[in-house]
Design an enzyme around this catalytic site. Structure first.
Site, PDB file in Angstrom:
ATOM      1  N   SER A  68       0.798  -1.233   0.000  1.00 41.65           N
ATOM      2  CA  SER A  68       0.000   0.000   0.000  1.00 41.65           C
ATOM      3  C   SER A  68       0.825   1.275   0.000  1.00 41.65           C
ATOM      4  O   SER A  68       0.271   2.367   0.169  1.00 41.65           O
ATOM      5  CB  SER A  68      -0.961  -0.001   1.192  1.00 41.65           C
ATOM      6  OG  SER A  68      -0.305  -0.416   2.341  1.00 41.65           O
ATOM      7  N   THR A  80      -1.402   3.272   4.683  1.00 39.02           N
ATOM      8  CA  THR A  80      -0.537   4.420   4.501  1.00 39.02           C
ATOM      9  C   THR A  80       0.513   4.528   5.606  1.00 39.02           C
ATOM     10  O   THR A  80       0.194   4.321   6.773  1.00 39.02           O
ATOM     11  CB  THR A  80      -1.430   5.684   4.581  1.00 39.02           C
ATOM     12  OG1 THR A  80      -2.474   5.541   3.635  1.00 39.02           O
ATOM     13  CG2 THR A  80      -0.665   6.949   4.362  1.00 39.02           C
ATOM     14  N   THR A 131       1.605   6.949   0.262  1.00 38.20           N
ATOM     15  CA  THR A 131       0.700   5.813   0.026  1.00 38.20           C
ATOM     16  C   THR A 131       0.495   5.568  -1.464  1.00 38.20           C
ATOM     17  O   THR A 131       0.670   6.480  -2.284  1.00 38.20           O
ATOM     18  CB  THR A 131      -0.679   6.095   0.678  1.00 38.20           C
ATOM     19  OG1 THR A 131      -1.458   4.910   0.664  1.00 38.20           O
ATOM     20  CG2 THR A 131      -1.449   7.176  -0.053  1.00 38.20           C
ATOM     21  N   ARG A 139      -8.325   8.676  -8.799  1.00 43.77           N
ATOM     22  CA  ARG A 139      -8.693   8.920  -7.395  1.00 43.77           C
ATOM     23  C   ARG A 139      -7.473   9.395  -6.594  1.00 43.77           C
ATOM     24  O   ARG A 139      -6.377   8.845  -6.691  1.00 43.77           O
ATOM     25  CB  ARG A 139      -9.237   7.623  -6.780  1.00 43.77           C
ATOM     26  CG  ARG A 139      -9.711   7.737  -5.330  1.00 43.77           C
ATOM     27  CD  ARG A 139      -8.655   7.322  -4.333  1.00 43.77           C
ATOM     28  NE  ARG A 139      -9.179   7.212  -2.966  1.00 43.77           N
ATOM     29  CZ  ARG A 139      -8.424   7.015  -1.894  1.00 43.77           C
ATOM     30  NH1 ARG A 139      -7.123   6.905  -2.020  1.00 43.77           N
ATOM     31  NH2 ARG A 139      -8.952   6.941  -0.698  1.00 43.77           N
ATOM     32  N   THR A 194      -4.357   7.241   8.864  1.00 40.52           N
ATOM     33  CA  THR A 194      -4.329   6.128   7.927  1.00 40.52           C
ATOM     34  C   THR A 194      -5.748   5.570   7.856  1.00 40.52           C
ATOM     35  O   THR A 194      -6.516   5.699   8.805  1.00 40.52           O
ATOM     36  CB  THR A 194      -3.294   5.056   8.353  1.00 40.52           C
ATOM     37  OG1 THR A 194      -3.372   3.949   7.450  1.00 40.52           O
ATOM     38  CG2 THR A 194      -3.530   4.556   9.763  1.00 40.52           C
ATOM     39  N   GLY A 195      -6.085   4.997   6.726  1.00 38.69           N
ATOM     40  CA  GLY A 195      -7.443   4.465   6.557  1.00 38.69           C
ATOM     41  C   GLY A 195      -8.101   5.078   5.347  1.00 38.69           C
ATOM     42  O   GLY A 195      -7.431   5.644   4.479  1.00 38.69           O
TER      43      GLY A 195
HETATM   44  N1  GLY Z   1      -5.376   7.044   3.530  1.00 35.42           N
HETATM   45  C1  GLY Z   1      -4.935   6.639   2.272  1.00 35.42           C
HETATM   46  C2  GLY Z   1      -5.923   6.757   1.211  1.00 35.42           C
HETATM   47  O1  GLY Z   1      -7.111   6.759   1.468  1.00 35.42           O
HETATM   48  O2  GLY Z   1      -5.521   6.843   0.079  1.00 35.42           O
END
Ligand code: GLY
Length: 320
Positions: A84, A181, A199, A209, A232-233
């Site tokens: 990731s 991330t 990330t 995106r 993160t998330g």
């Molecule tokens: N927190 C990383 C993402 O949503 O791309």
């Protein structure tokens, strides 16, 4: 076999670092008074112990927190086993690895890149945007062009493992939950705070995106008078609530890093209708070196590193 961050729990010594490494259960307060001017590094997710070890090495060489954050995050970006971040990151729906990163220093300077392709170290490009341009963010082809003009190499970041995972996903279209991330915060010997985030974003996302990671105030905020926070998330939720800025502002009002992270997660929880397939976590440090972390759901781990120890800690969470 590929190890995901959530599978990863490790106890042992970090190769080459000489730092102690353990996994311990929720405990989030580390008074800086005990550490008196010694540098500190924290980062999201236990596999980043190796990145924290590198950041601490840089700090102990007398370099500043910005150098430490950049060098620490570069370790994760170059790791093909991290699905990731950077090289080895899972691609988007079109099979392209697109990367987001941001960085902030103790003077309030900020730089970021969004939707950049073929560059191994977006954190370094973000730093260059901050230091060499009048801008804060570069995106897409423009970010890549800027990187190439400044000596970065064009590289294929789609590892065989990531390509195979994408081909499998194309057949099944089964959702893949990866939001791991790296967010890192460091305080150096001069007591200056910097932070960074990097990330490859949500696996198999729509091409184009961009998540929270390159958005200053969403995934990253650092204020040298108060402290810093990273997230993160699922970035969409963090962006909508400008999460890291919120955490730092609550610390400015007097909340501890722990209580500030809890406040931000509680605010988010109230705004959510559907809790399936999402998790969001915050990690924060105050200027005095207190650390806090909190997550919507369980499973979030973070790394805490001083010159004497380098340990992974399991965060407390809301939805028990
Ligand atoms: N927190 C990383 C993402 O949503 O791309």
């Amino acid at each position: 076999m590929k190890i995901t961050r959530r599978d990863f729990v490790k106890t042992g010594a970090i190769a080459g670092s000489g730092l102690l490494l353990n996994q311990i259960s929720p405990s989030n307060i580390f008074p800086r008074s005990e550490l008196s001017n010694s540098p500190i590094v924290v980062s999201t997710w236990s596999p980043n112990l190796k990145s924290n070890a590198r950041a601490m090495e840089v700090l102990l060489q007398g370099k500043n927190s910005l150098d430490a954050v950049e060098e620490g995050i570069k370790v994760t970006e170059a790791d093909p086993n991290d699905s990731s971040v950077g090289y080895g990151g899972l691609p988007d729906a079109d099979g392209k690895v697109t990367l987001d990163a941001s960085i902030m220093d103790w003077k309030g300077n900020a730089g970021s890149v969004a939707f950049i392709e073929d560059i191994m170290h977006p954190i370094s490009v973000a730093r260059l945007v901050m230091e060499k341009t009048k801008h804060v963010m570069l995106a897409g082809d423009g970010a890549k062009k800027f990187a190439l003009q400044n000596g970065f190499k064009e590289e294929n970041l789609l590892s065989e493992n990531a390509k195979n995972a994408w081909l499998k996903w194309k057949e099944s279209q089964v959702k893949k939950d990866n939001h791991d991330t790296i967010g890192m915060l460091a305080i150096d010997k001069m007591n200056n705070l910097s932070g960074g985030v990097s990330t490859s974003g949500l696996a198999f996302k729509l091409h184009g995106r961009v998540g929270d990671s390159p958005i200053i105030g969403a995934a990253l905020f650092a204020d040298n008078e108060i402290g810093g926070a990273v997230s993160t998330g699922n970035g969409e939720y963090v962006m909508r609530t400008v999460g890291s800025f919120l955490v730092v502002e609550k610390m400015r009002e007097g909340l501890s890093p722990q209580k500030a992270c809890e406040f931000a997660i509680n605010r988010l929880y109230k705004s959510l209708k559907d809790f399936s397939d999402i998790n969001i976590s915050y990690l924060a440090i105050s200027k005095s070196g207190d650390v806090g972390a909190y997550s919507l759901k369980g499973g979030f781990t973070y790394c805490f590193t001083t010159p004497n120890e380098n340990k992974a800690i399991t965060s407390d969470y809301l939805m028990k």
